[in-house]
Design an enzyme around this catalytic site. Structure first.
Site, PDB file in Angstrom:
ATOM      1  N   GLY A  32     -57.202 159.056  54.449  1.00  0.00           N
ATOM      2  CA  GLY A  32     -57.282 159.301  53.003  1.00  0.00           C
ATOM      3  C   GLY A  32     -58.581 158.755  52.433  1.00  0.00           C
ATOM      4  O   GLY A  32     -58.639 158.358  51.273  1.00  0.00           O
ATOM      5  N   THR A  54     -61.191 160.144  51.480  1.00  0.00           N
ATOM      6  CA  THR A  54     -61.845 160.910  50.411  1.00  0.00           C
ATOM      7  C   THR A  54     -61.070 160.775  49.100  1.00  0.00           C
ATOM      8  O   THR A  54     -61.443 161.382  48.103  1.00  0.00           O
ATOM      9  CB  THR A  54     -61.929 162.408  50.792  1.00  0.00           C
ATOM     10  OG1 THR A  54     -60.595 162.852  51.113  1.00  0.00           O
ATOM     11  CG2 THR A  54     -62.837 162.622  51.981  1.00  0.00           C
ATOM     12  N   ALA A  85     -59.458 155.025  47.964  1.00  0.00           N
ATOM     13  CA  ALA A  85     -60.545 154.680  48.883  1.00  0.00           C
ATOM     14  C   ALA A  85     -61.863 154.552  48.123  1.00  0.00           C
ATOM     15  O   ALA A  85     -62.628 153.607  48.321  1.00  0.00           O
ATOM     16  CB  ALA A  85     -60.661 155.735  49.981  1.00  0.00           C
ATOM     17  N   ARG A 107     -58.590 165.495  55.620  1.00  0.00           N
ATOM     18  CA  ARG A 107     -58.727 166.899  56.028  1.00  0.00           C
ATOM     19  C   ARG A 107     -60.057 167.494  55.568  1.00  0.00           C
ATOM     20  O   ARG A 107     -60.544 168.445  56.175  1.00  0.00           O
ATOM     21  CB  ARG A 107     -57.583 167.725  55.423  1.00  0.00           C
ATOM     22  CG  ARG A 107     -56.225 167.421  56.009  1.00  0.00           C
ATOM     23  CD  ARG A 107     -55.143 168.041  55.171  1.00  0.00           C
ATOM     24  NE  ARG A 107     -55.302 167.631  53.773  1.00  0.00           N
ATOM     25  CZ  ARG A 107     -54.538 168.039  52.778  1.00  0.00           C
ATOM     26  NH1 ARG A 107     -53.568 168.892  52.998  1.00  0.00           N
ATOM     27  NH2 ARG A 107     -54.753 167.605  51.542  1.00  0.00           N
ATOM     28  N   LYS A 126     -48.320 151.077  47.899  1.00  0.00           N
ATOM     29  CA  LYS A 126     -47.201 151.463  47.048  1.00  0.00           C
ATOM     30  C   LYS A 126     -47.376 152.919  46.639  1.00  0.00           C
ATOM     31  O   LYS A 126     -48.512 153.399  46.682  1.00  0.00           O
ATOM     32  CB  LYS A 126     -47.135 150.550  45.841  1.00  0.00           C
ATOM     33  CG  LYS A 126     -48.115 150.917  44.709  1.00  0.00           C
ATOM     34  CD  LYS A 126     -47.745 150.266  43.412  1.00  0.00           C
ATOM     35  CE  LYS A 126     -48.368 150.995  42.265  1.00  0.00           C
ATOM     36  NZ  LYS A 126     -48.198 150.437  40.955  1.00  0.00           N
ATOM     37  N   LYS A 140     -54.917 138.861  44.051  1.00  0.00           N
ATOM     38  CA  LYS A 140     -55.741 138.399  42.917  1.00  0.00           C
ATOM     39  C   LYS A 140     -55.976 136.904  43.024  1.00  0.00           C
ATOM     40  O   LYS A 140     -55.070 136.137  43.336  1.00  0.00           O
ATOM     41  CB  LYS A 140     -55.045 138.730  41.591  1.00  0.00           C
ATOM     42  CG  LYS A 140     -55.121 140.199  41.233  1.00  0.00           C
ATOM     43  CD  LYS A 140     -54.392 140.470  39.933  1.00  0.00           C
ATOM     44  CE  LYS A 140     -54.385 141.947  39.612  1.00  0.00           C
ATOM     45  NZ  LYS A 140     -55.647 142.431  39.070  1.00  0.00           N
ATOM     46  N   GLU A 171     -51.362 147.506  29.481  1.00  0.00           N
ATOM     47  CA  GLU A 171     -52.487 148.412  29.733  1.00  0.00           C
ATOM     48  C   GLU A 171     -52.768 149.229  28.467  1.00  0.00           C
ATOM     49  O   GLU A 171     -51.837 149.529  27.720  1.00  0.00           O
ATOM     50  CB  GLU A 171     -52.148 149.362  30.879  1.00  0.00           C
ATOM     51  CG  GLU A 171     -51.947 148.657  32.203  1.00  0.00           C
ATOM     52  CD  GLU A 171     -51.541 149.637  33.293  1.00  0.00           C
ATOM     53  OE1 GLU A 171     -52.421 150.050  34.059  1.00  0.00           O
ATOM     54  OE2 GLU A 171     -50.361 149.993  33.356  1.00  0.00           O
ATOM     55  N   HIS A 206     -45.080 144.698  41.312  1.00  0.00           N
ATOM     56  CA  HIS A 206     -46.024 143.681  40.829  1.00  0.00           C
ATOM     57  C   HIS A 206     -45.347 142.549  40.044  1.00  0.00           C
ATOM     58  O   HIS A 206     -45.572 141.374  40.316  1.00  0.00           O
ATOM     59  CB  HIS A 206     -47.092 144.320  39.939  1.00  0.00           C
ATOM     60  CG  HIS A 206     -47.810 145.473  40.578  1.00  0.00           C
ATOM     61  ND1 HIS A 206     -48.248 145.431  41.876  1.00  0.00           N
ATOM     62  CD2 HIS A 206     -48.166 146.688  40.109  1.00  0.00           C
ATOM     63  CE1 HIS A 206     -48.859 146.579  42.159  1.00  0.00           C
ATOM     64  NE2 HIS A 206     -48.811 147.348  41.118  1.00  0.00           N
ATOM     65  N   LYS A 213     -47.831 150.938  28.950  1.00  0.00           N
ATOM     66  CA  LYS A 213     -49.079 151.695  28.826  1.00  0.00           C
ATOM     67  C   LYS A 213     -49.381 151.905  27.354  1.00  0.00           C
ATOM     68  O   LYS A 213     -48.488 151.878  26.524  1.00  0.00           O
ATOM     69  CB  LYS A 213     -48.927 153.065  29.474  1.00  0.00           C
ATOM     70  CG  LYS A 213     -48.475 152.983  30.914  1.00  0.00           C
ATOM     71  CD  LYS A 213     -49.555 153.454  31.818  1.00  0.00           C
ATOM     72  CE  LYS A 213     -49.183 153.274  33.253  1.00  0.00           C
ATOM     73  NZ  LYS A 213     -50.210 152.640  34.034  1.00  0.00           N
TER      74      LYS A 213
END
Ligand code: NAP
Length: 484
Positions: free
Chosen positions: A17, A19, A23, A51, A148, A182, A216, A240, A331
């Protein structure tokens, strides 16, 4: 302050993964920072796999772009970036097919420590695990790293654990919860177990309550489809916030070693009492002129998924009986801030009288932004105005210790990836921990689904629904302000 770089063994790290978003934003920039810090051995290699069609040159160019965007490294020169990408290889490979696997095997032929980062959706985990054995890429020393979400309930987490266990021993599986990497979270353990000051007071006799907030400002646009199937409870609390709660509440492990720490965390999860409908508040953000609503972001106006949750948890054990843990996350809130606040009780008697003012000690552990730990201490207000008390912070902020803007605070992924190479599982979740966490959250979710509860609307840029404030007001307490 220059942090010490502890060498790690030579390694080949394969990122399945490579791309993808994770990552680009986290894994590769973290590896670059370790490289720049001088921690990557000369022969160590990073091999991307996905892929998408890339040759070595186009993959390196792709990574260079990602680093420019996401790897803020003080003092890094163009030649450093080039030297790092020269360590990268790429294999075009399908997790479900046979293409590319022999080429990958050829690239991993050295005798170095071998780790495979599964930065792909969980539906591909077993396909990858199976092929690693089929193509002779995995041995007893091989490590795999998984991300996760680890299941969406107890049944799916068990199935995922069983699937991985068919191919790898538990000691080879590294389940990442990046909150554990962290710096401040590790400092929470250092503060608790490295000082004589705190641990004797770390119990319900002296601590009134604990608040954990992960707020957030962003909405769910861009990942609405995933988020709407998950919600704040599954996406944040089950992993978390539970991990933070465990580290605050656990008994001192005999040693800072993987199973000693994880055994103690597991005991905390097992001691959590069930949470009924009066002890949680779910919310969903609305929209305004400047912000799209949750409905707009997920494209479903009938959605009953929560983008906010606040809940009160009790740990039924000797240490914590009577001290509630209030957790909240959401959020599109007014600020981006994550904090654990340990609120101590009032002194038993106020010798200064009511006019002097009264303050509680609060130990605040800030995870973001401005990672650091602050202890509020009561002192006399300076000057001749009599005995008036004020609250001043004893500040242990890392930004000051580690350079302007906290530039040198390592990203959680840096620490965790190096721990994988070192073979240290302390900061990774064990299978039984993940399952115990789902065992606690599943009935809460099942409860609101059975009752068909709709989340309460809340304004964007707010602190969540008013009922969340009431959750604490009812107990004569209040949330700390969400401050950046
Ligand atoms: P993503 O952007 O969709 O990337 C998925 C990656 O998997 C791509 O590189 C894709 O490349 C590759 N892939 C898909 N199918 C494949 C197949 N059959 N064979 C080989 N490679 C395949 O996802 P992501 O956001 O990076 O997330 C990766 C994992 O991390 C997920 O489990 C996610 O839940 C988790 N996670 C992500 C974040 C985050 O911030 N992004 C945070 C926490 C956890 P090709 O299409 O080229 O094959």
């Amino acid at each position: 302050m220059v942090s010490r770089v502890i060498p790690v063994d030579d390694f080949d790290l394969v990122i399945f993964g490579a791309t993808g978003d994770l990552a680009r934003r986290k894994i590769l920039p973290s590896l670059f920072r370790r490289f720049h810090a001088g921690q990557m051995p000369d022969q160590a290699r990073v091999i991307g796999a996905a892929r998408s069609d890339h040759d070595e040159a186009s993959f390196r160019a792709f990574v260079l772009e990602a680093l420019k965007e996401f790897a803020r490294v003080k003092g890094a020169k163009a030649s450093d970036y080039k030297a790092f990408v020269a360590r990268l290889d790429y294999v075009t490979l399908d997790a479900r097919g046979s293409e590319g696997w022999e080429a990958l095997k050829a690239l991993c032929a050295r005798g170095a420590t071998r780790a495979f980062y599964f930065s792909v959706g969980p539906s591909l985990f077993e396909d990858l695990a199976k092929r690693l054995h089929k193509y002779g890429l995995a041995g007893e020393e091989t490590r795999i790293v998984v991300e996760k979400p680890f299941g969406r309930d107890l049944a799916s987490a068990k199935a995922l654990n069983a699937a991985l266990a068919r191919h790898f021993d538990e000691s080879q599986i590294y389940r990442i919860d990046h909150y554990l990497g962290k710096e401040t979270v590790q400092n929470l353990m250092a503060v608790r177990f490295g000082n004589m000051l705190f641990e004797p007071l770390w119990n319900s006799q002296y601590i009134d309550h604990i608040q954990v907030t992960v707020a957030e400002t962003v909405g769910v646009a861009g990942r609405g489809e995933y988020y709407d199937r998950s919600g704040a409870m599954r996406d944040m609390v089950q992993n978390h916030l539970m991990q933070l709660l465990c580290l605050i509440a656990m008994e001192p492990p005999a040693r800072f070693e993987p199973d000693a720490v994880r055994d103690e965390k597991l005991k905390v999860i097992r001691a959590l009492e069930p949470v009924g409908p009066k002890d949680y508040v779910r919310g969903q953000y609305g929209g305004d002129e400047d912000h799209a609503s949750y409905f707009d972001d997920v494209g479903d106006e009938d959605s009953t998924t929560e983008s906010f949750i606040a809940l009160k948890a009790h740990i039924s054990n000797w240490r914590w009986a009577g001290t509630p843990f209030y957790l909240r996350t959401g959020k599109r809130l007014k600020n981006r801030a994550s904090e654990i606040a340990v609120v101590f009780k009032d002194t038993p008697h106020n010798i200064f009288g009511d006019d002097a003012g009264r303050h509680r000690n609060i130990l605040s552990i800030r995870l973001q932004p401005n990672e650091g730990i602050e202890l509020g201490v009561t002192i006399k207000e300076p000057g001749p105005g009599g005995m008036r008390l004020i609250d001043v912070p004893l500040d242990m902020s890392f930004a000051e210790a580690l350079g302007p803007d906290g530039e040198d605070v390592p990203d959680a992924y840096e620490r965790l990836i190096m721990d994988v190479i070192r073979g240290n599982q302390t900061l990774f979740m064990r299978d039984d921990e993940v399952e115990a966490a789902w065992r606690w959250t599943d009935p809460i979710i099942a409860g609101w689904e059975e009752r068909r509860e709709a989340p309460l609307p809340y304004e964007p840029d707010s602190a969540g629904p008013d009922d969340a404030l009431m959750l604490m007001h009812r107990d004569g307490r209040r949330w700390r302000e969400i401050k950046e």
